[in-house]
Scaffold this motif. Structure first.
Motif, PDB file in Angstrom:
ATOM      1  N   PRO A  50       0.938  -1.283  -0.180  1.00 11.15           N
ATOM      2  CA  PRO A  50      -0.041  -0.014  -0.049  1.00 11.15           C
ATOM      3  C   PRO A  50       0.736   1.319   0.077  1.00 11.15           C
ATOM      4  N   PHE A  51       1.325   1.653  -0.988  1.00  7.04           N
ATOM      5  CA  PHE A  51       2.457   2.736  -1.356  1.00  7.04           C
ATOM      6  C   PHE A  51       1.752   3.794  -1.900  1.00  7.04           C
ATOM      7  N   ALA A  52       1.877   4.935  -1.288  1.00  2.32           N
ATOM      8  CA  ALA A  52       1.289   6.188  -1.565  1.00  2.32           C
ATOM      9  C   ALA A  52       2.557   7.232  -1.737  1.00  2.32           C
ATOM     10  N   GLY A  53       3.691   6.936  -1.978  1.00  2.00           N
ATOM     11  CA  GLY A  53       4.578   7.864  -2.180  1.00  2.00           C
ATOM     12  C   GLY A  53       5.599   7.868  -1.281  1.00  2.00           C
ATOM     13  N   SER A  54       6.733   8.238  -1.172  1.00  2.00           N
ATOM     14  CA  SER A  54       7.783   8.161  -0.144  1.00  2.00           C
ATOM     15  C   SER A  54       8.023   9.317   0.751  1.00  2.00           C
ATOM     16  N   PRO A  55       7.926   9.123   2.180  1.00  2.00           N
ATOM     17  CA  PRO A  55       7.760   7.854   2.688  1.00  2.00           C
ATOM     18  C   PRO A  55       6.064   7.653   3.205  1.00  2.00           C
ATOM     19  N   THR A  56       5.874   6.307   2.949  1.00  2.00           N
ATOM     20  CA  THR A  56       4.438   5.929   3.340  1.00  2.00           C
ATOM     21  C   THR A  56       4.683   5.043   4.812  1.00  2.00           C
ATOM     22  N   PHE A  57       3.829   5.428   5.759  1.00  2.00           N
ATOM     23  CA  PHE A  57       3.944   4.981   6.958  1.00  2.00           C
ATOM     24  C   PHE A  57       3.055   3.875   7.070  1.00  2.00           C
ATOM     25  N   LEU A  58       3.288   2.252   7.312  1.00  2.00           N
ATOM     26  CA  LEU A  58       2.637   1.469   7.678  1.00  2.00           C
ATOM     27  C   LEU A  58       2.385   1.086   9.130  1.00  2.00           C
ATOM     28  N   LEU A  59       1.022   1.081   9.919  1.00  2.00           N
ATOM     29  CA  LEU A  59       0.916   0.547  10.852  1.00  2.00           C
ATOM     30  C   LEU A  59       0.203  -0.832  10.881  1.00  2.00           C
ATOM     31  N   ASP A  60       1.074  -1.831  11.189  1.00  2.00           N
ATOM     32  CA  ASP A  60       0.509  -3.263  11.072  1.00  2.00           C
ATOM     33  C   ASP A  60      -0.101  -3.529   9.411  1.00  2.00           C
ATOM     34  N   GLY A  61       0.718  -2.887   8.579  1.00  2.00           N
ATOM     35  CA  GLY A  61       0.492  -3.358   7.145  1.00  2.00           C
ATOM     36  C   GLY A  61      -0.736  -2.225   6.644  1.00  2.00           C
ATOM     37  N   VAL A  62      -1.214  -1.124   7.460  1.00  2.00           N
ATOM     38  CA  VAL A  62      -1.978  -0.345   6.782  1.00  2.00           C
ATOM     39  C   VAL A  62      -1.418   1.122   6.827  1.00  2.00           C
ATOM     40  N   ASP A  63      -1.894   1.750   5.808  1.00  2.00           N
ATOM     41  CA  ASP A  63      -1.254   3.288   5.678  1.00  2.00           C
ATOM     42  C   ASP A  63      -1.742   4.151   6.777  1.00  2.00           C
ATOM     43  N   ALA A  64      -0.943   4.643   7.579  1.00  5.67           N
ATOM     44  CA  ALA A  64      -1.300   5.631   8.719  1.00  5.67           C
ATOM     45  C   ALA A  64      -2.200   6.857   8.148  1.00  5.67           C
ATOM     46  N   PHE A  65      -2.126   7.327   6.930  1.00  9.48           N
ATOM     47  CA  PHE A  65      -2.652   8.484   6.383  1.00  9.48           C
ATOM     48  C   PHE A  65      -3.392   8.014   5.233  1.00  9.48           C
TER      49      PHE A  65
END
Length: 102
Positions: A50-65
């Motif tokens: 689930p990449f939305a551009g760098s940086p993407t923050f994943l919390l347990d594999g889910v985009d934090a934003f």
């Protein structure tokens, strides 16, 4: 909880992203959470997460934003912060995202 930062080599914001996530976790007393980094080097890798551009923050594999901005393009991400736009969210925004996820 797992925190993973997806990033590309051409976008320097991933280093500040790590610093801010660590600050947010410290503020929350979550020193038990390990932050990992994944370098994406091509569009196939970017499309597989689930990449939305760098940086993407994943919390347990889910985009934090979460946004509709998922992409396989190797590009930098822009975040809206209190003062406008930036390459990383504020520590306060990360704290809120982590709290909402937990």
């Amino acid at each position: 909880m797992r925190v993973e930062i997806l990033h590309i080599d051409e976008c320097p914001n991933w280093m500040e992203a790590g610093t801010r996530v660590e600050a947010a976790l410290t503020e929350l007393g979550r020193v038990d959470v390990e932050v990992t980094y994944r370098l994406l080097t091509d569009s196939v890798q970017a499309a597989a997460v689930p990449f939305a551009g760098s940086p993407t923050f994943l919390l347990d594999g889910v985009d934090a934003f979460p946004s509709d901005g998922r992409t396989s393009d190797l590009a930098c991400r822009v975040y809206r912060i209190d003062t406008g736009f930036a390459g990383v969210p504020s520590v306060a925004q990360l704290v809120e995202a982590i709290q909402n996820h937990a």
